[in-house]
Structures are given as C-alpha cells and as structure tokens.
Scaffold this active site. Structure first.
Site, PDB file in Angstrom:
ATOM      1  N   CYS A  54       0.826  -1.205   0.000  1.00 40.21           N
ATOM      2  CA  CYS A  54       0.000   0.000   0.000  1.00 40.21           C
ATOM      3  C   CYS A  54       0.867   1.266   0.000  1.00 40.21           C
ATOM      4  CB  CYS A  54      -0.946  -0.061   1.198  1.00 40.21           C
ATOM      5  SG  CYS A  54      -2.320   1.087   1.143  1.00 40.21           S
ATOM      6  N   HIS A  55       0.861   2.047   1.062  1.00 39.70           N
ATOM      7  CA  HIS A  55       1.659   3.268   1.150  1.00 39.70           C
ATOM      8  C   HIS A  55       3.047   3.007   1.743  1.00 39.70           C
ATOM      9  CE1 HIS A  55      -2.302   5.022   0.535  1.00 39.70           C
ATOM     10  NE2 HIS A  55      -1.702   6.155   0.218  1.00 39.70           N
TER      11      HIS A  55
END
Length: 128
Positions: A54-55
């Site tokens: 994800c991030h």
C-alpha cells in the site's frame, strides 16, 4: 499491542527480513523517521528481503533505495515512485531483484493473499 523493541534497538542482522505496513498516516510517519530509513538501508546491506504494501513504499522513496526497482503500491504513490527512479506497475504483487536486493510489493489490502504467498515463497527459498 505493544512493540517488543524500538527501531533504534533493531539489529538488522537479527532479522530475516522486514514487512513495511501500509496506511497513509502510519506510512507517512514512518518515512519521516531517520532511524527507519537507516534500518531499510542496513537491511539491504545485510541482504535481507524487504516487503512493502500500500503506502509502505513511501519509506523506500525516502530511504533513496527504489531507483532501478520495479514495484507496485497504492495507486496514489505512482508519481512519487517514478520520480524516485522506480518503474511502477499495477499488479497485485511484484518481486524485484534489481539492484542486488529483493523487494516484494503489493497494492492494497485486497491483494494480501498474493502478498503473503510471495513473502512465504521468498523465505522458503532462503531457508532451503
């Protein structure tokens, strides 16, 4: 859950690898932590695989280690990763051995089964 130790106490040689979590707030705080950035560089130097979802790859951008790598992430990080010299692809999971170290990345929580399978496969190879 309480952590077992602080980032400053981590010995990169004591770990088989690391998984960098996602989430916008957590990943943003982690990427601004100098100790976290140095830990990433130390793990790479110790030939330990890194996985990020994800991030999570924001930390890798800030550690200046993504140039030459092919990876995926949450779609909003694409520009950051490309500007840092990485090749971004939209796939559930990507393994990159470019630049002499192993990186496994994934886009989002829906991709967790593929992400976990890729991490498990990496450690099976390393322990056999």
């Amino acid at each position: 859950m309480r952590p077992d130790l602080a980032l400053s106490e981590v010995d990169p040689g004591s770990f088989d690898g690391v998984v960098i979590p996602g989430g916008t707030v957590n990943a943003d705080k982690l990427r601004t932590n100098a100790t976290a950035r140095e830990l990433v560089r130390s793990l790479i130097a110790a030939d330990r695989p890194i996985a990020a979802i994800c991030h999570g790859p924001w930390l890798l951008v800030e550690a200046a280690v993504v140039a030459g790598k092919t990876l995926t992430s949450y779609h909003s990080l694409r520009t950051d990763l490309v500007n840092a010299g990485a090749t971004w692809v939209d796939q559930p999971v990507v393994r990159s051995d470019a630049e002499g170290w192993t990186l496994i990345t994934s886009r989002r929580p829906d991709d967790l089964p593929d992400f976990v399978d890729a991490i498990a496969a990496e450690f099976l190879v390393r322990t056999s």
